[in-house]
Design a protein around this motif. Structure first.
Motif, PDB file in Angstrom:
ATOM      1  N   SER A 151      13.154  -7.571 -10.576  1.00 20.85           N
ATOM      2  CA  SER A 151      11.973  -6.724 -10.456  1.00 20.85           C
ATOM      3  C   SER A 151      12.353  -5.321 -10.027  1.00 20.85           C
ATOM      4  O   SER A 151      13.246  -5.124  -9.194  1.00 20.85           O
ATOM      5  N   GLU A 152      11.660  -4.338 -10.575  1.00 20.55           N
ATOM      6  CA  GLU A 152      11.871  -2.948 -10.172  1.00 20.55           C
ATOM      7  C   GLU A 152      11.168  -2.660  -8.848  1.00 20.55           C
ATOM      8  O   GLU A 152      11.424  -1.654  -8.202  1.00 20.55           O
ATOM      9  N   LYS A 153      10.239  -3.530  -8.483  1.00 17.87           N
ATOM     10  CA  LYS A 153       9.394  -3.250  -7.337  1.00 17.87           C
ATOM     11  C   LYS A 153       9.947  -3.898  -6.079  1.00 17.87           C
ATOM     12  O   LYS A 153      10.529  -4.961  -6.116  1.00 17.87           O
ATOM     13  N   LEU A 154       9.717  -3.222  -4.966  1.00 18.54           N
ATOM     14  CA  LEU A 154      10.177  -3.709  -3.672  1.00 18.54           C
ATOM     15  C   LEU A 154       8.993  -4.152  -2.833  1.00 18.54           C
ATOM     16  O   LEU A 154       7.875  -3.672  -2.989  1.00 18.54           O
ATOM     17  N   VAL A 155       9.288  -5.066  -1.927  1.00 20.92           N
ATOM     18  CA  VAL A 155       8.324  -5.450  -0.901  1.00 20.92           C
ATOM     19  C   VAL A 155       8.901  -5.014   0.429  1.00 20.92           C
ATOM     20  O   VAL A 155      10.054  -5.357   0.753  1.00 20.92           O
ATOM     21  N   PHE A 156       8.119  -4.268   1.166  1.00 28.68           N
ATOM     22  CA  PHE A 156       8.565  -3.751   2.460  1.00 28.68           C
ATOM     23  C   PHE A 156       7.949  -4.564   3.591  1.00 28.68           C
ATOM     24  O   PHE A 156       6.804  -5.000   3.517  1.00 28.68           O
ATOM     25  N   GLY A 157       8.721  -4.733   4.654  1.00 28.37           N
ATOM     26  CA  GLY A 157       8.166  -5.294   5.860  1.00 28.37           C
ATOM     27  C   GLY A 157       7.318  -4.258   6.575  1.00 28.37           C
ATOM     28  O   GLY A 157       7.190  -3.120   6.117  1.00 28.37           O
ATOM     29  N   LYS A 158       6.761  -4.655   7.717  1.00 28.19           N
ATOM     30  CA  LYS A 158       5.886  -3.747   8.452  1.00 28.19           C
ATOM     31  C   LYS A 158       6.653  -2.852   9.405  1.00 28.19           C
ATOM     32  O   LYS A 158       6.086  -1.951  10.005  1.00 28.19           O
ATOM     33  N   GLY A 159       7.928  -3.119   9.562  1.00 31.85           N
ATOM     34  CA  GLY A 159       8.768  -2.189  10.287  1.00 31.85           C
ATOM     35  C   GLY A 159       8.955  -2.487  11.753  1.00 31.85           C
ATOM     36  O   GLY A 159       8.149  -3.161  12.388  1.00 31.85           O
ATOM     37  N   THR A 160      10.053  -1.980  12.275  1.00 33.11           N
ATOM     38  CA  THR A 160      10.331  -1.972  13.708  1.00 33.11           C
ATOM     39  C   THR A 160      10.314  -0.525  14.164  1.00 33.11           C
ATOM     40  O   THR A 160      11.039   0.315  13.609  1.00 33.11           O
ATOM     41  N   LYS A 161       9.500  -0.251  15.180  1.00 34.50           N
ATOM     42  CA  LYS A 161       9.438   1.108  15.707  1.00 34.50           C
ATOM     43  C   LYS A 161      10.442   1.216  16.848  1.00 34.50           C
ATOM     44  O   LYS A 161      10.284   0.581  17.886  1.00 34.50           O
ATOM     45  N   LEU A 162      11.472   2.025  16.624  1.00 41.69           N
ATOM     46  CA  LEU A 162      12.533   2.212  17.617  1.00 41.69           C
ATOM     47  C   LEU A 162      12.327   3.523  18.357  1.00 41.69           C
ATOM     48  O   LEU A 162      12.161   4.574  17.730  1.00 41.69           O
TER      49      LEU A 162
END
Lengths: 118, 112
Positions: B97-108
Motif C-alpha cells: 500500500s502507498e498509504k500509511l497509518v499513523f499512531g497517535k504519537g508520544t509527546k516528548l
C-alpha cells in the motif's frame, strides 16, 4: 531536498464558505495525500492521489473533495465549511512504489494549515 | 483501524537523559517508520526500518523492531531541549500500500 508547501499557515473562514487548501511539491512525486490532525485522534487520511486526475477516498472524505490537475499540485476543497472541520490540515507526498524502484515509502509533509471555521 | 499505537502518550525528561518510546502494531508489515512533529508544524521523517532488520541507528536515534511481538522502539540518547516534539510511528496499510497509518504519537518534553 524535497519541499512541500501549503498555501496558508493559518486560515479563518465562516460556516458555509467554500475553502480551498493548496499543496505543491517540487520533487516530481506521484503520490500526494491530505490528512487532518486533531487532538486525541492523530492523523486521519482524507484523500489520496497517485496520479494526475486520480484520487482515492481515505478514512474521512465526507465534506471534502480534491483536485489534481497537475502532478505537483493537490488541492483540498471544503465545499461548505462547517465548524467541525476546524482542524490542522497536512499535505504530504511520496514516490510511487514500483518493482523497478527501491521502495521509497517515506512521506514528505508540508508545514500544515491551521483552519478555523467560525 | 489503528495500526500503530505509541506508548507512552507523554514523556517528560531532563536534558541529557535518554528517551524511549514504543510502538505496537497489529498486522504484518514490510517496514515501520518514525516521524517527528514539532509543535504546530508538519511531520518530518526520522528513520525507516524494514521487517528483516532488527536494529537501525541514525545519529542519536536507535530504532529496534521485533516482528514476533509486533513492536518497535525509538530511543533518543543524550536528549536535548530541541528534541521536544511529538513522535509518531507509521506502518503501511496493507501489503504494497502507498498509504500509511499513523499512531497517535508520544509527546516528548525535554526540560533544560
Amino acid at each position: 531536498d524535497v519541499k512541500v508547501t501549503q498555501s496558508s499557515r493559518y486560515l479563518v473562514k465562516r460556516t458555509g464558505e467554500k475553502v480551498f487548501l493548496e499543496c505543491v511539491q517540487d520533487m516530481d512525486h506521484e503520490n500526494m495525500f491530505w490528512y487532518r490532525q486533531d487532538p486525541g485522534l492523530g492523523l486521519r487520511l482524507i484523500y489520496f492521489s497517485y496520479d494526475v486526475k486520480m484520487k482515492e477516498k481515505g478514512d474521512i472524505p465526507e465534506g471534502y473533495s480534491v483536485s489534481r490537475e497537475k502532478k505537483e499540485r493537490f488541492s483540498l476543497i471544503l465545499e461548505s465549511a462547517s465548524t467541525n472541520q476546524t482542524s490542522m490540515y497536512l499535505c504530504a507526498s511520496s514516490l510511487l512504489l514500483t518493482s523497478g524502484r527501491r521502495a521509497q515509502e517515506t512521506q514528505y509533509f508540508g508545514p500544515g494549515t491551521r483552519l478555523l471555521v467560525l | 483501524s489503528q495500526q500503530g499505537e505509541e506508548d507512552p502518550q507523554a514523556l517528560s525528561i531532563q536534558e541529557g537523559e535518554n528517551a524511549t518510546m514504543n510502538c505496537s502494531y497489529k498486522t504484518s508489515i514490510n517496514n515501520l517508520q518514525w516521524y517527528r512533529q514539532n509543535s504546530g508544524r508538519g511531520l518530518v521523517h526520522l528513520i525507516l526500518i524494514r521487517s528483516n532488520e532488527r536494529e537501525k541507528h541514525s545519529g542519536r536515534l536507535r530504532v529496534t523492531l521485533d516482528t514476533s511481538k509486533k513492536s518497535s522502539s525509538l530511543l533518543i540518547t543524550a536528549s536535548r531541549a530541541a528534541d521536544t516534539a511529538s513522535y509518531f510511528c507509521a506502518t503501511e496499510r496493507g501489503p504494497g500500500s502507498e498509504k500509511l497509518v499513523f499512531g497517535k504519537g508520544t509527546k516528548l518534553t525535554v526540560n533544560p
